[in-house]
Enzyme design. Structure first.
Site, PDB file in Angstrom:
ATOM      1  N   GLU A 274       0.819  -1.212   0.000  1.00 41.53           N
ATOM      2  CA  GLU A 274       0.000   0.000   0.000  1.00 41.53           C
ATOM      3  C   GLU A 274       0.856   1.268   0.000  1.00 41.53           C
ATOM      4  O   GLU A 274       0.642   2.193   0.790  1.00 41.53           O
ATOM      5  CB  GLU A 274      -0.958  -0.017   1.194  1.00 41.53           C
ATOM      6  CG  GLU A 274      -1.906  -1.208   1.160  1.00 41.53           C
ATOM      7  CD  GLU A 274      -2.922  -1.268   2.305  1.00 41.53           C
ATOM      8  OE1 GLU A 274      -2.658  -0.690   3.375  1.00 41.53           O
ATOM      9  OE2 GLU A 274      -3.978  -1.900   2.111  1.00 41.53           O
ATOM     10  N   ASP A 353      -8.153  -8.961   4.771  1.00 39.74           N
ATOM     11  CA  ASP A 353      -7.957  -7.770   5.592  1.00 39.74           C
ATOM     12  C   ASP A 353      -9.072  -7.610   6.627  1.00 39.74           C
ATOM     13  O   ASP A 353      -9.906  -6.716   6.490  1.00 39.74           O
ATOM     14  CB  ASP A 353      -7.924  -6.540   4.670  1.00 39.74           C
ATOM     15  CG  ASP A 353      -7.416  -5.307   5.386  1.00 39.74           C
ATOM     16  OD1 ASP A 353      -6.942  -5.441   6.518  1.00 39.74           O
ATOM     17  OD2 ASP A 353      -7.498  -4.211   4.804  1.00 39.74           O
ATOM     18  N   GLU A 381     -12.555  -1.618  12.018  1.00 41.09           N
ATOM     19  CA  GLU A 381     -12.516  -1.030  10.676  1.00 41.09           C
ATOM     20  C   GLU A 381     -13.621  -1.578   9.771  1.00 41.09           C
ATOM     21  O   GLU A 381     -14.336  -0.817   9.128  1.00 41.09           O
ATOM     22  CB  GLU A 381     -11.148  -1.287  10.040  1.00 41.09           C
ATOM     23  CG  GLU A 381     -11.056  -0.773   8.616  1.00 41.09           C
ATOM     24  CD  GLU A 381      -9.696  -1.003   7.975  1.00 41.09           C
ATOM     25  OE1 GLU A 381      -8.782  -1.494   8.652  1.00 41.09           O
ATOM     26  OE2 GLU A 381      -9.561  -0.667   6.779  1.00 41.09           O
TER      27      GLU A 381
HETATM   28  C1  GCV Z   1      -2.484   0.882   8.328  1.00 37.35           C
HETATM   29  C2  GCV Z   1      -5.944  -1.936   5.545  1.00 37.35           C
HETATM   30  C3  GCV Z   1      -6.384  -0.634   6.123  1.00 37.35           C
HETATM   31  C4  GCV Z   1      -5.242   0.363   6.176  1.00 37.35           C
HETATM   32  C5  GCV Z   1      -4.101  -0.259   6.981  1.00 37.35           C
HETATM   33  C6  GCV Z   1      -3.700  -1.556   6.291  1.00 37.35           C
HETATM   34  C7  GCV Z   1      -2.608  -2.287   7.051  1.00 37.35           C
HETATM   35  O1  GCV Z   1      -5.677  -1.802   4.183  1.00 37.35           O
HETATM   36  O2  GCV Z   1      -7.468  -0.138   5.397  1.00 37.35           O
HETATM   37  O3  GCV Z   1      -5.712   1.532   6.781  1.00 37.35           O
HETATM   38  O4  GCV Z   1      -3.006   0.621   7.045  1.00 37.35           O
HETATM   39  O5  GCV Z   1      -4.818  -2.410   6.244  1.00 37.35           O
HETATM   40  O6  GCV Z   1      -2.934  -3.198   7.781  1.00 37.35           O
HETATM   41  O7  GCV Z   1      -1.450  -1.942   6.904  1.00 37.35           O
END
Ligand code: GCV
Length: 666
Positions: A274, A353, A381
């Site tokens: 990411e 996730d 989340e």
């Molecule tokens: C901290 C997901 C979340 C991101 C998070 C990522 C991760 O994609 O939406 O906000 O980033 O996981 O675990 O690194």
């Protein structure tokens, strides 16, 4: 009014155990009186007993063992073990470190706070050894005070790019130590520019102070690290882990960092994911990156926790062969055995996730020669943003109990992360935490059950989700049996209720892009084509079998064959592994489409019922707590309604199949 910011440490006057003579004399042995963790334990015992039972105990000290410098998981567990025994006129605590004594103190206080009969509870000598060596919380707090995926206010660690240390910091350490947490990563794994400076002179003094406060509660401080710090703050043009210049920069940096922050335990790293930099840029493996750092921090007793959340977020979801679920295993399995012994791979519980339902990651049970930590998320989340009630401990219990078939015995996830399965040097469990600077720490007061529950479960995986929830309710809300049973009837099924009104049969996502709250069937941001669920007019689900992406074969047998077969695959995961017609009949006897309709209607009704149950507590519990949760139930009802409408109408329009119960679908 109760100060509900105290959560489970808000001791109040108790009826039972007032006559227990033994509690007036507590003898602590195993660590010196001057040990700062012991000092904190003594304060807890004195103030806790005074508030709850009206007297301060006499505390005496027995012999202490040699200080422990634990350099592996077994030594950590040895040092944290404690023994509580009871004589007529004294309670005796034996441990090998201040942490053991502190955990024993909280054990005693919890028993009293829950109004359990003290003499009966400890009628036999109680020896307790934590289940997992590392029990950590990961904060995704940013230097500007915001929290990534935070639903309970801003960070209490940072404000305007400065580190904040105040009473709340100490309260936090106390709170989490009381449930057995022994490590905290204070900053977001997405280490952006400003946060890269955490390992520079500007922050050392504050970090050292914070590390000391934590150490006073047996907690080690960890930091998230920007893998490309050589570039971000070092002025270099490379972060290649095999480059001599890069290695030498890190050597100097780590020497400085560990000198300035003596209590530092090590680092957590998100690389090649990411948008975060990582070794892939230089054609190197994840092991190359992790080992380079680990070798350097080793002489300071440091560990490198390296996340396995490595995948291509730009993948084209229309491509039927590329499968994000495969990524963790594909990227990390080939190097099993290559990671050095102070590297720990931190593995999200599922291959995607933190969806409401995912299979367990095949890395857990795949890797056999590598230190492993399980990563779960109590920040809600994808599970309701601490607006919706979603007690996650039943899910964590399922994950821990999952049989991976990695060996003849000791093959569950619990066996792996405790270190039992493979005799790992380090192992444990981490949760992305759900706290913020909201008065009650977790936004929805009931979300506190996930913070409490994670700690309790990480410390003692033998506890049931119900036992933990009951302790939470008795310690924070009420000891009245009716109140306890009403709240348990809300908490315990709440995860499955959430699942029913959201994403069905393991397909996942269907959330509003970016925010991840509320329904948008085609909405997930990384899939701009709206095709990840593969829904068309005939069916839905992702073919991850041998005829599809082959993901099912990342599991050991018999799991691989079970998941590979639509007949054998458990209903709750069937659309994760299979593309099926809407008319496919599940084990439950329902068709896929009818399951979707029924669960969504039921889930919504169940939310109304939960809210009604909560309403019945008015006047029986603290007004502040009542109002806080009631307000959120109002929003949860709207959310469940919206999900039910959207999901049912989406699949009705796609499939053209009517609800067999004739309910109206718009
Ligand atoms: C901290 C997901 C979340 C991101 C998070 C990522 C991760 O994609 O939406 O906000 O980033 O996981 O675990 O690194």
């Amino acid at each position: 009014m109760k100060n509900y910011a105290d959560l489970w440490l808000g001791y109040s006057e108790k009826k039972n155990n007032r006559d227990c003579k033994a509690l007036r004399n507590i003898r602590l042995s195993g660590a010196p009186e001057s040990d700062k963790v012991v000092i904190n334990a003594v304060n807890e015992l004195k103030t806790g007993l005074k508030t709850m039972l009206g007297f301060e105990p006499e505390i005496t000290f027995g012999p202490s063992s040699a200080p422990v410098n634990a350099t592996n998981g077994k030594e950590i567990l040895d040092s944290e073990e404690y023994k509580i025994s009871l004589a007529d006129d004294a309670v005796s605590v034996e441990a090998k470190s201040g942490s053991g004594i502190l955990y024993a103190a909280f054990d005693i206080l919890r028993t009293i706070a829950c109004e359990k009969d003290f003499a009966k509870t400890y009628s036999e000598i109680r020896t307790v050894r934590p289940s997992n060596p590392l029990r950590m919380l990961n904060h995704w707090d940013n230097m500007d005070g915001s929290i990534e995926r935070g639903y309970s206010g801003e960070s209490f660690f940072y404000e305007n790019n400065e580190i904040v240390i105040n009473d709340r910091t100490r309260e936090y350490a106390r709170l989490i130590a009381s449930v057995g947490i022994n490590g905290v990563v204070i900053n977001n794994v997405n280490v952006k520019q400003a946060a890269s400076y955490m390992i520079t002179d500007r922050y050392f003094a504050k970090l050292a102070e914070l590390g000391e406060i934590f150490a006073g509660y047996g907690i080690r401080l960890f930091l998230s690290l920007n893998y490309a710090s050589t570039i971000e703050i070092g002025g270099m043009d490379s972060a290649d882990p095999l480059d001599e210049g890069v290695i030498s920069w890190w050597k100097d940096k780590m020497a400085e960092v560990f000198k300035k922050i003596p209590a530092l335990g090590g680092f957590l790293v998100k690389a090649d994911s990411e948008g975060r930099p990582g070794p892939f840029t230089y054609g190197r493996t994840q092991a190359d990156g992790a080992n380079m750092l680990a070798d350097i921090v080793k002489e300071y007793g440091g560990i490198i926790i390296w996340r396995c959340f490595v995948y291509n977020c730009r993948q084209d979801w229309r491509d039927r062969k590329t499968d994000r679920a495969r990524a963790g295993y594909d990227n990390f399995m080939p190097m099993d055995g290559d990671y050095h012994d102070n590297v720990i791979l931190q593995i999200k519980n599922g291959p995607m996730d933190f969806q409401i339902r995912e299979p367990v990651s095949p890395l857990l049970g795949g890797l056999r020669k590598t230190n492993q930590m399980l990563e779960v998320q109590i920040a809600q989340e994808y599970t309701g943003h601490q607006i919706d009630v979603c007690y996650l401990i039943p899910e964590f219990k399922e994950i821990l109990g999952f049989k991976t078939y990695c060996s003849e015995d000791n093959d569950t996830v619990e066996d792996i992360i405790s270190g039992r399965a493979f005799g790992s040097r380090y192992s444990g469990i981490a949760a992305v935490t759900n706290t913020g600077n909201d008065f009650n720490w977790t936004g929805n007061y009931l979300a506190g059950a996930n913070l409490f529950g994670f700690g309790r479960l990480a410390f003692d995986t033998g506890l049931s989700a119900e036992q933990i929830a009951e302790e939470f309710v008795r310690m924070t809300i009420s000891e009245d049996d009716r109140v306890v049973s009403v709240i348990l009837s809300i908490l315990l099924p709440s995860r499955e209720i959430y699942e029913r009104y959201t994403s069905p049969l393991g397909i996942g996502w269907m959330v509003n892009p970016g925010v991840h709250y509320g329904c948008s069937v085609d909405g997930y941001e990384y899939d701009r084509w709206g095709t990840y669920h593969r829904a068309d007019h005939l069916g839905i689900g992702v073919d991850r079998t041998d005829k599809g992406t082959g993901y099912a074969f990342q599991y050991n047998e018999p799991n691989a064959s079970i998941y590979n077969s639509p007949e054998k695959c458990p209903d709750e995961l069937v659309l994760f592994f299979h593309h099926l017609p809407y008319t496919h009949v599940l084990h439950s006897g329902k068709t896929v489409i009818q399951h979707i309709y029924d669960t969504h209607f039921e889930g919504y009704e169940e939310v109304l019922e939960m809210a009604g149950k909560w309403d019945s507590l008015k006047g029986e519990i603290d007004d502040g707590i009542f109002g806080n949760v009631k307000e959120r139930f109002g929003r949860q009802i709207d959310n469940a309604h919206e999900w039910c409408d959207q999901v049912n109408s989406y699949f009705f329009r796609k499939s053209g199949i009517a609800d067999e119960k004739g309910r109206q679908i718009w």
